[in-house]
Scaffold this active site. Structure first.
Site, mmCIF file in Angstrom:
data_model
loop_
_atom_site.group_PDB
_atom_site.id
_atom_site.type_symbol
_atom_site.label_atom_id
_atom_site.label_comp_id
_atom_site.label_asym_id
_atom_site.label_seq_id
_atom_site.Cartn_x
_atom_site.Cartn_y
_atom_site.Cartn_z
ATOM 1 C CE LYS A 21 -2.457 -53.405 47.261
ATOM 2 N NZ LYS A 21 -1.032 -53.011 47.240
ATOM 3 N NE ARG B 215 -14.070 -46.716 28.273
ATOM 4 C CZ ARG B 215 -14.455 -47.262 27.120
ATOM 5 N NH1 ARG B 215 -14.666 -48.562 27.025
ATOM 6 N NH2 ARG B 215 -14.631 -46.506 26.057
ATOM 7 N NE ARG C 9 -14.903 -50.628 19.381
ATOM 8 C CZ ARG C 9 -14.982 -51.947 19.613
ATOM 9 N NH1 ARG C 9 -14.492 -52.798 18.757
ATOM 10 N NH2 ARG C 9 -15.555 -52.393 20.710
ATOM 11 C CB THR C 10 -11.697 -46.232 23.908
ATOM 12 O OG1 THR C 10 -13.010 -46.082 23.371
ATOM 13 C CG2 THR C 10 -11.272 -44.919 24.545
ATOM 14 C CG HIS D 88 -16.932 -42.548 24.941
ATOM 15 N ND1 HIS D 88 -15.644 -42.054 24.849
ATOM 16 C CD2 HIS D 88 -16.850 -43.863 24.605
ATOM 17 C CE1 HIS D 88 -14.826 -43.018 24.486
ATOM 18 N NE2 HIS D 88 -15.531 -44.136 24.334
#
Length: 312
Positions: free
Chosen positions: A88, A109, A58-59, A137
């Site tokens: 890396k 995120r 959804r986000t 959030h």
């Protein structure tokens, strides 16, 4: 409203005041019209980077759809832990320095609390926190609050039950902070003993004079609460399967519980769900979680405009 730098970053729910929330929700209403009409070419020369170190449906999709609806373009990765130079050994700060040279906005995120703030400290473009570990959030909480306002007609005086994983549930933390902007909003936290609401969230509510209580008796709230904010028990965040087992399946919204709720009650969930709301509940008009997810598009369109210097 706090502006941490010259750029406008969206990092945590505490940065928002009531005036901002009222303006944002008015802008989101406008964005509903824009989206319904197929979008507008407001930012045709802007590029948004979506940098996701954790899984998202959804986000990520709502942010990307929001940018497209506003006429912009999107670049990014849905698995940055494997498909970026992080694998890396590159630091988050160096990654952000590079990406901010390629885009006009970064949606991040990350698995670590505070990652968005670290990113904003070195970025040349606005950064939006799309979830930082078990921290916050903020954009989810904004769409949650917008949904409550739309569905109930107001937020002040609402009785809100927050249910499930309250320790690792970042959406609950952010929503609790936002509710401090509303008079007489009352929160009842309902959770297993090993995932109770953190003390730092309660301290903030105490400082702001927000009334709250804790209980393990969900049924006692059925005829009382205006909003039932259910959350998933997040297996991936527990230190062990044993601890997860202590919390899993303890509080479930089923047909019997819904039948005892007020006719005006609202059932929300940030999704995804994993058995904590029975599918039999979906057809009930009080089940608003899919409408809630749709509202994420409008809120994120409004936030993107704000980051690009729109409504203040």
């Amino acid at each position: 409203m706090d502006q941490m730098t010259e750029l406008y970053h969206v990092l945590g729910a505490k940065q928002f005041d009531r005036a901002f929330l009222d303006e944002l929700f008015a802008a989101a209403e406008e964005m509903e019209r824009v989206a319904d009409e197929g979008g507008e070419q407001r930012y045709p020369n802007k590029i948004m980077s979506t940098l996701f170190f954790e899984a998202s449906t959804r986000t990520r999709f709502s942010f990307e759809s929001a940018m497209h609806r506003l006429g912009g373009r999107v670049i990014g990765t849905e698995n940055a832990s494997q498909f970026s130079s992080t694998i890396k050994g590159e630091t988050l700060e160096d990654t952000i320095r590079i990406i901010s040279g390629y885009s006009d906005l970064i949606v991040l995120r990350h698995t670590e609390i505070g990652a968005a703030k670290r990113a904003a400290a070195v970025s040349d473009v606005p950064v939006i926190n799309a979830g930082d570990g078990s921290g916050e959030h903020p954009t989810q909480a904004l769409l949650d609050l917008y949904t409550i306002q739309k569905e109930l007609g107001g937020i002040e005086g609402a009785q809100i039950a927050m249910i499930g994983d309250l320790t690792y549930g970042r959406t609950v933390h952010s929503l609790s902070y936002l509710l401090a902007n509303y008079r007489d909003a009352r929160i009842t936290f309902v959770s297993p003993d090993n995932v109770r609401i953190p003390s730092y969230v309660k301290r903030y509510l105490d400082e702001k004079g927000v009334a709250y209580a804790e209980t393990a008796d969900l049924e006692s709230l059925a005829g009382v609460a205006d909003v039932f904010y259910q959350t998933r028990i997040q297996k991936e965040r527990f230190p062990s399967l044993e601890e997860y087992g202590k919390a899993e399946g303890k509080f479930i919204i089923d047909r019997a519980l819904v039948d005892a709720m007020k006719r005006s009650a609202l059932i929300l969930h940030p999704l995804p769900r994993a058995g904590e709301i029975h599918p039999d509940v979906d057809a009930d008009p009080r089940a608003a979680y899919f409408r809630q997810a749709q509202n994420g598009l409008y809120i994120r369109m409004a936030l993107i405009e704000r980051c690009f210097g729109g409504r203040r």
